[in-house]
Structure formats: structure tokens, C-alpha cells
Design a protein around this motif. Structure first.
Motif, PDB file in Angstrom:
ATOM      1  N   HIS A 209       0.829  -1.191   0.000  1.00 51.45           N
ATOM      2  CA  HIS A 209       0.000   0.000   0.000  1.00 51.45           C
ATOM      3  C   HIS A 209       0.873   1.255   0.000  1.00 51.45           C
ATOM      4  O   HIS A 209       2.028   1.217   0.410  1.00 51.45           O
ATOM      5  CB  HIS A 209      -0.906   0.038   1.239  1.00 51.45           C
ATOM      6  CG  HIS A 209      -2.055  -0.919   1.192  1.00 51.45           C
ATOM      7  ND1 HIS A 209      -2.157  -1.995   2.036  1.00 51.45           N
ATOM      8  CD2 HIS A 209      -3.147  -0.958   0.396  1.00 51.45           C
ATOM      9  CE1 HIS A 209      -3.266  -2.656   1.780  1.00 51.45           C
ATOM     10  NE2 HIS A 209      -3.882  -2.053   0.789  1.00 51.45           N
ATOM     11  N   ASP A 210       0.280   2.359  -0.408  1.00 54.07           N
ATOM     12  CA  ASP A 210       0.930   3.666  -0.382  1.00 54.07           C
ATOM     13  C   ASP A 210       0.132   4.547   0.578  1.00 54.07           C
ATOM     14  O   ASP A 210      -1.101   4.541   0.562  1.00 54.07           O
ATOM     15  CB  ASP A 210       0.931   4.277  -1.795  1.00 54.07           C
ATOM     16  CG  ASP A 210       1.857   5.474  -1.913  1.00 54.07           C
ATOM     17  OD1 ASP A 210       1.736   6.401  -1.090  1.00 54.07           O
ATOM     18  OD2 ASP A 210       2.682   5.484  -2.835  1.00 54.07           O
ATOM     19  N   MET A 211       0.842   5.291   1.430  1.00 48.09           N
ATOM     20  CA  MET A 211       0.134   6.123   2.399  1.00 48.09           C
ATOM     21  C   MET A 211      -0.707   7.197   1.720  1.00 48.09           C
ATOM     22  O   MET A 211      -1.784   7.551   2.193  1.00 48.09           O
ATOM     23  CB  MET A 211       1.145   6.776   3.358  1.00 48.09           C
ATOM     24  CG  MET A 211       0.524   7.699   4.402  1.00 48.09           C
ATOM     25  SD  MET A 211      -0.708   6.912   5.452  1.00 48.09           S
ATOM     26  CE  MET A 211       0.299   5.727   6.330  1.00 48.09           C
ATOM     27  N   PHE A 212      -0.251   7.713   0.595  1.00 48.14           N
ATOM     28  CA  PHE A 212      -0.976   8.793  -0.069  1.00 48.14           C
ATOM     29  C   PHE A 212      -1.406   8.340  -1.451  1.00 48.14           C
ATOM     30  O   PHE A 212      -0.602   7.846  -2.230  1.00 48.14           O
ATOM     31  CB  PHE A 212      -0.098  10.043  -0.199  1.00 48.14           C
ATOM     32  CG  PHE A 212      -0.834  11.236  -0.741  1.00 48.14           C
ATOM     33  CD1 PHE A 212      -1.715  11.932   0.060  1.00 48.14           C
ATOM     34  CD2 PHE A 212      -0.669  11.650  -2.039  1.00 48.14           C
ATOM     35  CE1 PHE A 212      -2.401  13.025  -0.421  1.00 48.14           C
ATOM     36  CE2 PHE A 212      -1.348  12.745  -2.542  1.00 48.14           C
ATOM     37  CZ  PHE A 212      -2.217  13.443  -1.727  1.00 48.14           C
ATOM     38  N   GLY A 213      -2.670   8.504  -1.746  1.00 50.64           N
ATOM     39  CA  GLY A 213      -3.176   8.103  -3.046  1.00 50.64           C
ATOM     40  C   GLY A 213      -3.600   6.650  -3.073  1.00 50.64           C
ATOM     41  O   GLY A 213      -4.390   6.238  -3.909  1.00 50.64           O
ATOM     42  N   GLY A 214      -3.112   5.863  -2.136  1.00 51.52           N
ATOM     43  CA  GLY A 214      -3.531   4.477  -2.001  1.00 51.52           C
ATOM     44  C   GLY A 214      -3.511   4.142  -0.526  1.00 51.52           C
ATOM     45  O   GLY A 214      -2.957   3.149  -0.092  1.00 51.52           O
TER      46      GLY A 214
END
Length: 512
Positions: free
Chosen positions: A324-329
Motif C-alpha cells: 500500500h501507499d500512504m498517499f493516493g492508495g
């Protein structure tokens, strides 16, 4: 840690990658933590977003600093020296000969001052897997993902002897591919020439780094070709190549500090996540354990064996296996078990009296908020010597390790300098917690769409000013209510590139 006290504090000069806070202010934080002075170029000759820096004036500034007898180390971004900054290295129209002429600056400086230590970093040009041209040539809005895929397709053919035409690999117009490829060739030639400068002795240490890459990509192929020459050239085995970009200036400043102090700190790594160090983080192309080892070496430190005595312990919050990505996801859930394992490791190491730093590489683009809160509840945040969790794993690791190395050197200083170093450690720690946790993981994730209506840099001055005020208010609340910053005040905040990706913070001791 073996260290010798310096009779006086020599100066280090830094030619940074660009003008962003992580490239200019973070290295200065690292220098202060170690008790050293760092010179950086004046703002007027640095780049400003897509406007490149003046390479003639940058070279003149570097020469002036190099010929000052008080300067013992130069830390040089070759992207800044050759092109005028990171974005300029991707979008400028400068010919290869112009860039190579700039490398001659380092040859001349080394001839004039043979004892001057020159450390350099050069980036392998990225190919962002996106349609954003914010930091790329304009055609990225139409062909960015296709060009990224083309690099991977060509890389996969490296072991093949088959003749494959470009039209079989991509539908991107030939003139666009040609422009993209010529830029890559130019930058690759500069990287190859940098290797020869190491072999000549004009550069004492070189890091070749890459951001936003993948296992199969144009950049990964170029790294293989560079590795061939690193193995061939007698001095090539001293070059380090690993994932990263923005953090390398700080790492090389830490290296200069350790060398000047006659120190080689040892760092033990603790990761409680099963198999966590074997994971390859998002946007990178090697396992985390390899990155950590090379980042330590780049910063002038050594990796201690598991369970061995060491000067400090680096507790790693391992990458999320779901990527996962903290920003955008933004992940829809946090792994409570992973948080507790990492928090327990921090508590145990602190309980043993060890110096502890935390590298939170769980998610790109922001710290794991639950980990920070867990450490806060345990009263551990204020006991750390360094923290990071702001961007890619490589960016985070470099900043944390550099600050850790500098802090260990600073502890060996005289009483007065050691007190200053302790204050600098707290300032650097709070800066990262405010940026990586309070801003990146909380404010940007929760309020980003409302604060930043435009994806690209915001044109409206009032929108920028309003966002800066709102962010500063939220961060002041966090500093007061959640972080061990009772003696510190957030005095200013700005958005240097008028976008959400980075903030510039100023912290000062509170008046009593």
C-alpha cells in the motif's frame, strides 16, 4: 566506536540535488547534530522547481568553497553540477559535452587541492510510471506509462540476440522515444564518466542511486551496465549503487563528519517482522536488507551482526506486504500486530540502554500513524536519536541513518558541543515527526484534496497561503498535544514548490 577529537571544526560544502528542504535543510540538520558547519549555495543560484540552477555560478561557488583552507570535504550532486538540478537532468536540452565539461571542474579542484575529500552522488534517470509531467518532459502527460513500460520491455530483451523493431515494442511515436532515449544516453554517459573519475582519483567516493524504479526498467538495465564497469575498473569496487535520491546528500554529509572525527559507528538492525528485511519495497529494485547495508556504508557506518554490541540500534518497521501507499492508495487498515512488534522492539532496546533510531518504511509517502502513536503512548518518541518515514524506503533510510551517524559522533564531542548536539538531535527528531507523521500521514492524507485543489503546483497565491496557514495550525496542535516538543515552537512553514508533496518547517527553542 573509535573516534578522535578534532582540534577545530572543519567545514563541509554541499552542492545539493535541488532546492527542496530534504536536499538543503536535512543535510544541515545532520551537520548540526554532529556539531559541524555546512555551507550550501545561496538560493539565487539554486534551481527553483523546473527552472534550473545556473551551472556556471554553481561551479564558481563550488570552486570558491573548495579553495578555502577551512573546507575539508565537498559533497557534490553531479545532477546539480552538470545540469542545474534534478528536474533539469530530465528536461534540459543541454548537450552531453556541456555536462561532461562540468565534470572537469572536479578534476581541476582535485589537482589544485589533492587533500580535499570529494564525495559525489549521481542519479540513474527515472522513468515515472505515471502521466504526470510535473517533474518530467511535457510529453509525459500522454506517454508516461508507455515509456515506463517500454524501458521494462527493452530491459527484458537484454539477454536476447533477436532483432526486435521499436514498432513491435511500443506505439509511442518515434520522435518521442528518440527524445527520451537521447536524454537517457546523455545521463548514462555522465554516470559512466563519473566512474572513471573515481578510478582517476578525482572523486574519492561515489554513490550511484536510483529512485522510482522497478525490477525491469530502463534504469535497472542501466544499473546493470554500470555494475559491469564497476567490476572492471580497479577502483570501481569502492562505488556504492542502491535505491535512493533525495537522502544521499545527508548521507554523504554524515560520511564526511564521521571521517573527520576518525569514527566508524557500528549499527545493529532489528526488524521483528518475519521476512521483513527480505522484501523489496515499492518503487525499488533490491531487498530492504541490501539497501540498509549500502546506506550504512555510504554514511560512514558499519553493519553490526545480530545480537552484537553496537553503537546504535536501527529498528525497522518493515514494508507492508500488500505494498500500500500512504498517499493516493491509503491503506484501509493498519496491521496492529506489525505495529506492536516494532513498538516492542523499540521499548526493549531503549530498556537495555541502547541508542535507538526508527526507520518506518511501512508505507511510501508517510509514516505509519499507528506506530508513531504507539511509541508516543509508551513515552519512547522523545528517547529516539532519529526517526524517519517520509517517502520511499531508500529516502527514509538515508535520512535516519545519516542522522544516527552524526548523533553518535556528536556524543563524543566536548561537553559544550555535546549539549548543542543533543539540542540538534531533538530539533531534527521533531522536524521529522512533524513532517513524516503529522503532515504526510495525517494532514496530507486527510485534508489534501481540500487544501490542494490542483494536482500540479498551485497557481493561486491565496490558495497557497491558506493551505500554509491551515497546515501550520494543525502541526502546532500536534507538537503541543502529541509530540515531546514542549520546549520547541514551530516558527514558520511554507510550501516551497507550491504543492502538497513537501513542506519546509522551521523549529526554534521556546522562550522561557
Amino acid at each position: 566506536m573509535a573516534a578522535g577529537a578534532a582540534a577545530s571544526r572543519p567545514r563541509i560544502a554541499l552542492l545539493p540535488l535541488d532546492d527542496r528542504p530534504v536536499n538543503v535543510l536535512l543535510p544541515q540538520d545532520v551537520a548540526r547534530v554532529g556539531g559541524y558547519s555546512l555551507d550550501v549555495p545561496p538560493e539565487r543560484i539554486l534551481p527553483s522547481y523546473r527552472q534550473p540552477g545556473d551551472i556556471a555560478e554553481l561551479a564558481a561557488w563550488l570552486r570558491e568553497r573548495a579553495l578555502d583552507p577551512a573546507t575539508t570535504h565537498l559533497v557534490v550532486s553531479l545532477d546539480m553540477l552538470c545540469y542545474g538540478g534534478l528536474i533539469a537532468s530530465r528536461i534540459s536540452e543541454d548537450a552531453t559535452t556541456v555536462a561532461l565539461a562540468q565534470l572537469d571542474v572536479l578534476r581541476r579542484l582535485k589537482r589544485e587541492r589533492p587533500g580535499l575529500v570529494i564525495s559525489a552522488v549521481s542519479l540513474v534517470m527515472r522513468a515515472s510510471n505515471s502521466y504526470s509531467a510535473a517533474e518530467e518532459p511535457g510529453y509525459w502527460t500522454s506517454y508516461g506509462k508507455e515509456l515506463h513500460a517500454l524501458g521494462g520491455a527493452v530491459h527484458r530483451l537484454d539477454a536476447s540476440s533477436d532483432d526486435v523493431s521499436l514498432s513491435e515494442l511500443t506505439d509511442v511515436p518515434a520522435e518521442i522515444v528518440s527524445d527520451f532515449a537521447r536524454r537517457r544516453v546523455r545521463n548514462h554517459i555522465v554516470n559512466l564518466t563519473a566512474l572513471t573519475l573515481v578510478d582517476e582519483g578525482a572523486i574519492d567516493f561515489l554513490a550511484v542511486t536510483a529512485d522510482d524504479t522497478a525490477t525491469h526498467s530502463a534504469g535497472s538495465a542501466e544499473q546493470q551496465w554500470l555494475r559491469h564497469w564497476m567490476r572492471f575498473l580497479p577502483a570501481g569496487d569502492t562505488v556504492l549503487m542502491y535505491p535512493g535520491a533525495d537522502e544521499v546528500g545527508a548521507a554523504l554529509v554524515a560520511r564526511a563528519i564521521a571521517q573527520t572525527a576518525g569514527a566508524r559507528p557500528s549499527v545493529r538492525v532489528s526488524c521483528r517482522e518475519p521476512g521483513g528485511l527480505d522484501r523489496t519495497p515499492p518503487y525499488e529494485n533490491v531487498p530492504l536488507s541490501e539497501s540498509i547495508n549500502r546506506q550504512l556504508r555510504a554514511s560512514g557506518a558499519s553493519l553490526a551482526e545480530a545480537h552484537a554490541e553496537a553503537d546504535a540500534v536501527l529498528v525497522v518497521h518493515a514494508p507492508d506486504p500488500e505494498r500500500h501507499d500512504m498517499f493516493g492508495g491509503h491503506p484501509d487498515r493498519h496491521d496492529a500486530n506489525a505495529v506492536e512488534r516494532t513498538a516492542a522492539a523499540v521499548r526493549e532496546e531503549l530498556g537495555r540502554g541502547n541508542a535507538v533510531a526508527v526507520a518506518d518504511v511501512r508505507y511510501p509517502n508517510g509514516a505509519d500513524a499507528e506506530l508513531v502513536r504507539a511509541l508516543g503512548r509508551a513515552g519512547a518518541l522523545g528517547e529516539l536519536i532519529a526517526f524517519g518515514g517520509w517517502n520511499t524506503a531508500g529516502n527514509t533510510l538515508g535520512g535516519v541513518i545519516a542522522t544516527t551517524v552524526a548523533a553518535l559522533v556528536g556524543r563524543g564531542a566536548s561537553d559544550r558541543d555535546a549539549r548543542r548536539a543533543r539540542s540538534a538531535v531533538r530539533q531534527a527528531l521533531l522536524t521529522r515527526l512533524l513532517d513524516d507523521y503529522a503532515y504526510q500521514a495525517v494532514v496530507r492524507s486527510e485534508d489534501g484534496p481540500a487544501l490542494f485543489p490542483d494536482h500540479l503546483p498551485v497557481a493561486d497565491d491565496e490558495v497557497v497561503a491558506r493551505a500554509e496557514r491551515a497546515i501550520a495550525d494543525r502541526l502546532r496542535d500536534t507538537l503541543r498535544d502529541e509530540l515531546p516538543g514542549e520546549d520547541w515552537t514551530l516558527t514558520s512553514l511554507r510550501l516551497p514548490w507550491r504543492r502538497s508533496f513537501e513542506v519546509e518547517l522551521t523549529l526554534e527553542p521556546s522562550e522561557r
